[in-house]
Design an enzyme around this catalytic site. Structure first.
Site, PDB file in Angstrom:
ATOM      1  N   HIS A 127      -3.053   6.865   4.091  1.00  0.00           N
ATOM      2  CA  HIS A 127      -3.568   5.666   3.419  1.00  0.00           C
ATOM      3  C   HIS A 127      -4.902   5.304   4.077  1.00  0.00           C
ATOM      4  O   HIS A 127      -5.010   5.268   5.297  1.00  0.00           O
ATOM      5  CB  HIS A 127      -2.551   4.540   3.595  1.00  0.00           C
ATOM      6  CG  HIS A 127      -3.054   3.201   3.186  1.00  0.00           C
ATOM      7  ND1 HIS A 127      -3.793   3.005   2.039  1.00  0.00           N
ATOM      8  CD2 HIS A 127      -2.937   1.975   3.767  1.00  0.00           C
ATOM      9  CE1 HIS A 127      -4.103   1.723   1.926  1.00  0.00           C
ATOM     10  NE2 HIS A 127      -3.599   1.082   2.971  1.00  0.00           N
ATOM     11  N   CYS A 169       0.805  -1.235   0.000  1.00  0.00           N
ATOM     12  CA  CYS A 169       0.000   0.000   0.000  1.00  0.00           C
ATOM     13  C   CYS A 169       0.837   1.284   0.000  1.00  0.00           C
ATOM     14  O   CYS A 169       0.398   2.285  -0.553  1.00  0.00           O
ATOM     15  CB  CYS A 169      -0.940   0.015   1.193  1.00  0.00           C
ATOM     16  SG  CYS A 169      -1.990  -1.416   1.194  1.00  0.00           S
ATOM     17  N   ASN A 187     -10.461   0.297   1.037  1.00  0.00           N
ATOM     18  CA  ASN A 187      -9.008   0.362   0.971  1.00  0.00           C
ATOM     19  C   ASN A 187      -8.565   0.059  -0.466  1.00  0.00           C
ATOM     20  O   ASN A 187      -8.676  -1.066  -0.919  1.00  0.00           O
ATOM     21  CB  ASN A 187      -8.443  -0.666   1.966  1.00  0.00           C
ATOM     22  CG  ASN A 187      -6.931  -0.723   1.953  1.00  0.00           C
ATOM     23  OD1 ASN A 187      -6.286  -0.189   1.063  1.00  0.00           O
ATOM     24  ND2 ASN A 187      -6.366  -1.401   2.939  1.00  0.00           N
TER      25      ASN A 187
HETATM   26  N1  ACO Z   1     -18.242  -9.009   9.753  1.00  0.00           N
HETATM   27  C1  ACO Z   1     -18.660  -9.384  10.984  1.00  0.00           C
HETATM   28  N2  ACO Z   1     -17.841  -9.897  11.904  1.00  0.00           N
HETATM   29  C2  ACO Z   1     -16.541 -10.051  11.572  1.00  0.00           C
HETATM   30  C3  ACO Z   1     -16.044  -9.674  10.317  1.00  0.00           C
HETATM   31  C4  ACO Z   1     -16.940  -9.138   9.383  1.00  0.00           C
HETATM   32  N3  ACO Z   1     -16.572  -8.743   8.153  1.00  0.00           N
HETATM   33  N4  ACO Z   1     -14.712  -9.920  10.287  1.00  0.00           N
HETATM   34  C5  ACO Z   1     -14.385 -10.428  11.471  1.00  0.00           C
HETATM   35  N5  ACO Z   1     -15.483 -10.525  12.255  1.00  0.00           N
HETATM   36  C6  ACO Z   1     -15.587 -10.997  13.631  1.00  0.00           C
HETATM   37  C7  ACO Z   1     -14.432 -11.875  14.030  1.00  0.00           C
HETATM   38  O1  ACO Z   1     -14.646 -13.209  13.642  1.00  0.00           O
HETATM   39  C8  ACO Z   1     -14.414 -11.698  15.522  1.00  0.00           C
HETATM   40  O2  ACO Z   1     -15.382 -12.532  16.085  1.00  0.00           O
HETATM   41  P1  ACO Z   1     -15.063 -13.282  17.488  1.00  0.00           P
HETATM   42  O3  ACO Z   1     -14.868 -12.171  18.481  1.00  0.00           O
HETATM   43  O4  ACO Z   1     -16.305 -14.071  17.695  1.00  0.00           O
HETATM   44  O5  ACO Z   1     -13.847 -14.083  17.247  1.00  0.00           O
HETATM   45  C9  ACO Z   1     -14.880 -10.262  15.730  1.00  0.00           C
HETATM   46  O6  ACO Z   1     -15.532  -9.885  14.517  1.00  0.00           O
HETATM   47  C10 ACO Z   1     -13.745  -9.304  16.000  1.00  0.00           C
HETATM   48  O7  ACO Z   1     -12.732  -9.562  15.051  1.00  0.00           O
HETATM   49  P2  ACO Z   1     -11.357  -8.765  15.042  1.00  0.00           P
HETATM   50  O8  ACO Z   1     -10.525  -9.309  13.931  1.00  0.00           O
HETATM   51  O9  ACO Z   1     -10.790  -8.731  16.412  1.00  0.00           O
HETATM   52  O10 ACO Z   1     -11.889  -7.319  14.700  1.00  0.00           O
HETATM   53  P3  ACO Z   1     -11.083  -5.995  14.662  1.00  0.00           P
HETATM   54  O11 ACO Z   1     -11.664  -5.000  15.567  1.00  0.00           O
HETATM   55  O12 ACO Z   1      -9.596  -6.238  14.759  1.00  0.00           O
HETATM   56  O13 ACO Z   1     -11.367  -5.487  13.195  1.00  0.00           O
HETATM   57  C11 ACO Z   1     -10.325  -5.415  11.058  1.00  0.00           C
HETATM   58  C12 ACO Z   1     -10.987  -6.293  12.079  1.00  0.00           C
HETATM   59  C13 ACO Z   1     -11.291  -4.375  10.608  1.00  0.00           C
HETATM   60  C14 ACO Z   1      -9.899  -6.279   9.872  1.00  0.00           C
HETATM   61  C15 ACO Z   1      -9.091  -4.734  11.718  1.00  0.00           C
HETATM   62  O14 ACO Z   1      -8.312  -5.683  12.390  1.00  0.00           O
HETATM   63  C16 ACO Z   1      -8.238  -4.028  10.707  1.00  0.00           C
HETATM   64  O15 ACO Z   1      -8.642  -3.067  10.099  1.00  0.00           O
HETATM   65  N6  ACO Z   1      -6.983  -4.463  10.554  1.00  0.00           N
HETATM   66  C17 ACO Z   1      -6.085  -3.862   9.604  1.00  0.00           C
HETATM   67  C18 ACO Z   1      -6.406  -4.428   8.270  1.00  0.00           C
HETATM   68  C19 ACO Z   1      -5.760  -3.655   7.175  1.00  0.00           C
HETATM   69  O16 ACO Z   1      -5.622  -2.469   7.242  1.00  0.00           O
HETATM   70  N7  ACO Z   1      -5.371  -4.383   6.151  1.00  0.00           N
HETATM   71  C20 ACO Z   1      -4.790  -3.850   4.998  1.00  0.00           C
HETATM   72  C21 ACO Z   1      -3.426  -3.340   5.257  1.00  0.00           C
HETATM   73  S1  ACO Z   1      -2.435  -3.412   3.897  1.00  0.00           S
HETATM   74  C22 ACO Z   1      -3.267  -2.710   2.731  1.00  0.00           C
HETATM   75  O17 ACO Z   1      -3.813  -1.671   2.935  1.00  0.00           O
HETATM   76  C23 ACO Z   1      -3.332  -3.417   1.388  1.00  0.00           C
END
Ligand code: ACO
Length: 389
Positions: free
Chosen positions: A255, A115, A285
């Site tokens: 970003h 990214c 994203n």
């Molecule tokens: N819808 C509903 N529930 C979901 C989803 C979804 N799409 N995805 C995950 N969950 C659930 C999980 O299973 C989990 O359930 P559990 O508690 O029963 O186990 C719960 O939601 C919480 O999951 P987390 O992964 O802890 O949620 P978090 O608050 O961390 O948010 C997210 C997840 C949004 C992906 C976050 O971690 C994030 O943004 N991370 C960075 C990702 C990123 O930026 N990636 C790209 C970087 S590189 C680039 O830009 C190409």
């Protein structure tokens, strides 16, 4: 030799018209608009139609940037396309874009840095310009992640979108343009965001297809932790390296990966909410395209103007990160003369330029001649008065 600076003089963007909303995803995935929006800030994302590719989006964004800069494709010294989702593994997508733009024989390469690729591209372009290797460099961030997305995986399907953004950098002698940058990488976190199949480790086979190794896989929590650890620090470093403080930053264009991550970086350096640009709600994203797309929107909305100072920061697969501070030079809107120049074939425009140059050189010569004559006449008059007196 006078100091050379790398001004950004033109911006352009392209996003596909097709939109997938959170409500659309609710129909096929165990997810909800409420979960996606509160955890990421995303409401919808733009996704390509079957006849669109990374190269077509990159070319469209680049054409807009070139037009706004008033620079012809063939006058470029270099084209850099930052992407992790090229049309093919080989040939490089940058050559396809170079050809589509009509940038005959112009050097082009594809830059893969996740990214932050666009910010890596800005830093590279700045080096080519300040070292006198090039006068005009085109940097594009283009990404088509929807074709690498497993639309049954709620962990990734809700996050990404397609699009492209571009900037034209040109040499200048005023201290503006790319003032500083910070580039970083930590390969120990490679597995947290990876497309495991199709490369030399796991070449495409029935097995890689069956295992879905050609889809992007992500450990969201690890990436989140990494991003909040490095982003604020990288932003702070770039501001310091530019010899500035947070107060000097007019707009922070980060970003667009997650609004919570953006807010944490802004908090780290003490930037108030009104100085932070966020458009993740509409685009999701778009990886290497997200900063130039956001920058175009900030300009369109009048959030920034000539003379303003903008800070960029990004993180992504690698793991990588990058930040930069940029001072905006001349307005990046097409002028009547640049429009005329772009609309005419060069064989027509070049003689016009030559005639204009010759005419103005002739006028200057005539003016200098007149001034010399007036001075001589005044001297002669003064001498005569002295002789008479
Ligand atoms: N819808 C509903 N529930 C979901 C989803 C979804 N799409 N995805 C995950 N969950 C659930 C999980 O299973 C989990 O359930 P559990 O508690 O029963 O186990 C719960 O939601 C919480 O999951 P987390 O992964 O802890 O949620 P978090 O608050 O961390 O948010 C997210 C997840 C949004 C992906 C976050 O971690 C994030 O943004 N991370 C960075 C990702 C990123 O930026 N990636 C790209 C970087 S590189 C680039 O830009 C190409």
């Amino acid at each position: 030799m006078t100091q050379r600076y790398a001004n950004i003089i033109g911006w352009g963007k392209y996003v596909p018209s097709r939109v997938i909303t959170n409500a659309d995803l609710e129909k096929t995935l165990d997810t909800s608009d409420e979960w996606i929006f509160t955890r990421t800030g995303i409401r919808q994302r733009h996704v390509v139609s079957p006849d669109e590719y990374t190269s077509t989006m990159a070319t469209a964004a680049a054409e807009e940037a070139l037009e706004s800069a008033g620079v012809r494709a063939r006058d470029l010294g270099l084209i850099i396309v930052a992407t992790s989702s090229p049309d093919y593994l080989t040939p490089p997508v940058s050559s396809q874009v170079q050809h589509a733009l009509g940038a005959k024989d112009v050097g082009a390469f594809t830059l893969v840095a996740g990214c932050p690729g666009f910010v890596y591209g800005l830093a590279t372009a700045q080096q080519f310009i300040v070292s006198d290797a090039c006068d005009n460099v085109l940097v594009i961030g283009a990404e088509l992640i929807s074709r690498y997305t497993d639309w049954n995986d709620r962990a990734t399907a809700v996050l990404f979108g397609d699009g492209a953004g571009a900037a034209v950098l040109q040499v200048g002698d005023e201290p503006s343009g790319v003032l500083s940058y910070v580039l970083g990488s930590d390969g120990s976190g490679a597995e947290h965001l990876i497309l495991p199949g199709g490369g030399t480790v796991a070449p495409p086979s029935q097995e890689t297809l069956d295992q879905g190794l050609h889809y992007l896989r992500m450990n969201g929590r690890q990436i989140f932790r990494f991003a909040t650890r490095v982003l604020g620090k990288a932003l702070h470093q770039a501001i310091q390296q530019a010899g500035l403080t947070t107060d000097d930053i007019d707009l922070f264009v980060p970003h667009q990966a997650n609004s919570r991550i953006i807010e944490s970086a802004a908090r780290y350096v003490g930037l108030p909410r009104e100085k932070v640009f966020i458009n993740i709600e509409q685009y999701g994203n778009t990886s290497a395209a997200s900063i130039p797309i956001a920058m175009c929107e900030a300009l369109e909305q009048g959030r920034i103007k000539t003379g303003d100072t903008v800070a960029f920061v990004a993180f992504g697969a690698g793991l990588t990160w990058a930040s930069a501070v940029v001072k905006l030079g001349e307005p990046s809107m097409p002028t009547p003369i640049s429009r005329l120049r772009l609309s005419l074939p060069s064989r027509l425009f070049d003689p016009i330029t030559r005639v204009t140059r010759t005419t103005s050189a002739g006028l200057m010569k005539a003016l200098a001649g007149c001034l010399a004559l007036i001075t001589a006449l005044r001297r002669r008059g003064a001498k005569r008065r002295k002789d008479d007196g």
